[in-house]
Design a protein around this motif. Structure first.
Motif, short mmCIF file in Angstrom:
data_model
loop_
_atom_site.label_atom_id
_atom_site.label_comp_id
_atom_site.label_asym_id
_atom_site.label_seq_id
_atom_site.Cartn_x
_atom_site.Cartn_y
_atom_site.Cartn_z
N THR A 61 0.87 -1.18 0.00
CA THR A 61 0.00 0.00 0.00
C THR A 61 0.90 1.23 0.00
O THR A 61 2.11 1.14 0.27
N LEU A 62 0.32 2.40 -0.28
CA LEU A 62 1.13 3.63 -0.27
C LEU A 62 1.75 3.86 1.10
O LEU A 62 2.90 4.29 1.21
N HIS A 63 0.99 3.56 2.14
CA HIS A 63 1.49 3.72 3.51
C HIS A 63 2.66 2.77 3.77
O HIS A 63 3.69 3.17 4.33
N GLU A 64 2.53 1.52 3.33
CA GLU A 64 3.61 0.54 3.52
C GLU A 64 4.84 0.93 2.72
O GLU A 64 5.97 0.80 3.21
N ALA A 65 4.63 1.41 1.48
CA ALA A 65 5.76 1.82 0.64
C ALA A 65 6.49 3.00 1.26
O ALA A 65 7.73 3.04 1.31
N GLU A 66 5.73 3.97 1.77
CA GLU A 66 6.34 5.14 2.41
C GLU A 66 7.15 4.72 3.63
O GLU A 66 8.26 5.22 3.85
N ASN A 67 6.60 3.80 4.42
CA ASN A 67 7.32 3.29 5.60
C ASN A 67 8.61 2.59 5.19
O ASN A 67 9.66 2.74 5.83
N ALA A 68 8.54 1.80 4.11
CA ALA A 68 9.71 1.05 3.65
C ALA A 68 10.81 2.00 3.19
O ALA A 68 11.99 1.81 3.52
N PHE A 69 10.44 3.04 2.43
CA PHE A 69 11.44 4.01 1.95
C PHE A 69 12.05 4.78 3.13
O PHE A 69 13.26 5.03 3.16
N ALA A 70 11.20 5.14 4.10
CA ALA A 70 11.69 5.88 5.27
C ALA A 70 12.66 5.02 6.07
O ALA A 70 13.71 5.49 6.53
#
Length: 554
Positions: free
Chosen positions: A200-209
């Motif tokens: 999800t966008l939230h999961e992707a953002e967390n992974a990049f962070a």
């Protein structure tokens, strides 16, 4: 979703609302993302014709118009539905997690709420002002009473473009602060975004962070951190297993023809391959003699391509209550596609599908087999299927025809050159201590002698002779000697003697149907099984002299 997919979703949603479909059901975990798109759709007069107000309901907040606080009295489901019934302006009512009233595993449905929804149906259809009810929930639960009234609306996970935009925004924001070092080419950015597909966008953002704060930089090596997020998805599945391996393609001795084929297809899921008009490869079936590295190379592909490796356990597909097997297969396919690009590994596939022609399970095996074949033929997501098989004769013919797999490879007994590579790999891997090495030297002459003595041995047997030799030295608390290896070899009865007939049968099949995984130059000194058709398969020596599979080099 790509931009066109976002527009497709908005258009489909607007058409359903304009057509006065009363109840829409959107199963998704991405609540905020879908709410954002619903708001955009309802405010777009060109799409919706009649602009609608948006109300959202949750058990904790009640029913609230956008920009306002929820009404305390509408926190109960019945009161919320009564408000919808009496409201007389164009509106869309979004009900969050309303599936909780529909029952499910171990929970009774709320028949009062279900009856009220059915009573609401003619009111919504005949209302002077257009009104629609949209249920947004992470899971799809439909009571029998509402199956004909609800319309399911598919909502795809974020597309490459959406994830790439999130990554670009985070890169720009952190570049300005100067706290995180950005060491990415445009291709590296594409790899990171592709690796996050299925999140999800939230999961992707967390992974990049997480990748950024791990070591204060973001580079191409952070693909592994992105894949760790995907492992979280697989951990929640009981059918698929996420295989984490440090095995490199260089750690597999021999099989150079297969390696070359795989190397040419590396990066084929990236946009650079689209310029050549290339589709993502479907997969490969690797068959042959047991213990010759089929499973090993399946694991090595993951490191070579930097893609997640998932193992499908067909035994778990068929376990459980009646009717769950088909659902298990659909769930496995959906999961593996959700985290694509990925590699799906099915080990010893013949054991899962060998008995489909015999029946005995009310046709369940045939239906699951049919579902799997159809998916392999028509899949559009970049999922590379790597299947291994020892007993190829047990596989149904439909599995082997062109269009299922891109290529079928045959792994035969390792040649002399391949055995030298295997000995070199295992001896270097295990001999680290100077005390154990002593005066032993791994020269070309030593490798030549060991390879000569192990003619007809499979790779696993070669590895075992190294281990046995080390146990010999360990038991006497001394350094290793060449004699230890020779003793271990002479005490081993290879598979080429105990299963000579089975190996010959595999070769006969492979000579016209499968490509040899070994390159031509490594097969020099061996007779071509196609030419030497008079060999007596019952004699182990004849098995050692020949090699099977079509000689096609890549």
């Amino acid at each position: 979703m790509e931009e066109s997919s976002v527009l497709h979703f908005q258009k489909s949603l607007s058409n359903l609302m304009r057509a006065r479909f009363p109840f829409l059901y959107i199963p998704t975990w991405e609540e905020e993302r879908v709410l954002s798109l619903i708001r955009l759709t309802t405010s777009n007069e060109a799409l919706i014709k009649t602009v609608r107000k948006v109300f959202t309901w949750s058990l904790t907040s009640g029913l609230a118009e956008d920009g306002q606080t929820g009404r305390e009295e509408t926190k109960t489901a019945i009161k919320c539905l009564e408000f919808i019934e009496t409201y007389d302006h164009p509106a869309v009512f979004i009900l969050k997690d309303f599936h909780m009233f529909f029952g499910g595993v171990g929970k009774q449905p709320d028949y009062h709420v279900i009856r009220k929804l059915r009573d609401l149906l003619p009111v919504l259809k005949q209302s002077a002002s257009p009104k629609n009810v949209i249920i947004v929930s992470p899971t799809l639960v439909l009571p029998t009473e509402l199956e004909k009234e609800m319309t399911i609306v598919d909502f795809s996970l974020p597309s490459f473009t959406e994830i790439k935009d999130v990554l670009s925004e985070m890169i720009e924001a952190n570049k300005a602060s100067g706290r995180i070092i950005m060491d990415l080419t445009s291709e590296d950015e594409e790899r990171l975004a592709k690796a996050a597909l299925g999140l999800t966008l939230h999961e992707a953002e967390n992974a990049f962070a997480r990748a950024m704060v791990e070591n204060g930089r973001l580079d191409k090596n952070d693909v592994e951190i992105i894949l760790e997020e995907k492992r979280q998805i697989i951990k929640k599945s009981e059918i698929l297993e996420f295989i984490k391996t440090d095995l490199k393609i260089e750690d597999v001795g021999g099989l150079e023809n297969l390696k070359r084929w795989l190397f040419k297809r590396n990066k084929s899921w990236l946009d650079s391959a689209v310029q050549y008009g290339l589709p993502a490869p479907k997969g490969a079936l690797i068959t042959g003699v047991p213990g010759c590295g089929k499973s090993l190379i399946a694991k090595a592909i993951s490191a070579m391509w930097q893609l997640p490796l998932l193992r499908l356990d067909l035994g778990k597909i068929f376990s459980g209550i009646v009717g769950s097997s088909e659902e298990n297969m659909r769930k496995a396919i959906k999961t593996v596609e959700a985290i694509s690009p990925s590699i799906l590994w099915i080990d010893e596939i013949e054991k899962g599908f060998s008995g489909i022609s015999h029946g005995g399970d009310s046709g369940t095996s045939n239906r699951i087999f049919g579902t799997f074949l159809t998916w392999m033929q028509e899949k559009t997501k970049p999922v590379f299927v790597i299947a291994t098989a020892n007993n190829i004769h047990a596989l149904p013919a439909e599995m082997l025809r062109k269009g299922r797999f891109d290529e079928i490879f045959f792994v035969d007994l390792p040649t002399k050159k391949e055995r030298k590579d295997i000995f070199r790999l295992h001896i270097h891997k295990r001999l680290k201590s100077p005390k154990v090495i002593g005066e032993f030297q791994l020269t070309e002459d030593t490798l030549e002698q060991l390879a000569e003595l192990t003619e007809g041995y499979v790779g696993a047997e070669v590895e075992q002779t190294v281990i046995t030799a080390l146990f010999e030295a360990f038991s006497e608390e001394r350094s290793i000697r060449l004699e230890d290896f020779i003793k271990a070899i002479r005490n081993t009865v290879p598979l080429s003697i105990t299963q000579a007939e089975q190996i010959q049968s595999l070769r006969n099949w492979a000579n016209v149907r499968a490509v040899a995984a070994t390159v031509k130059e490594d097969r020099l000194g061996y007779l071509d099984q196609n030419i030497d058709s008079k060999t007596d398969a019952s004699k182990g020596e004849d098995i050692k002299l020949t090699r099977g599979g079509r000689a096609v080099d890549f």
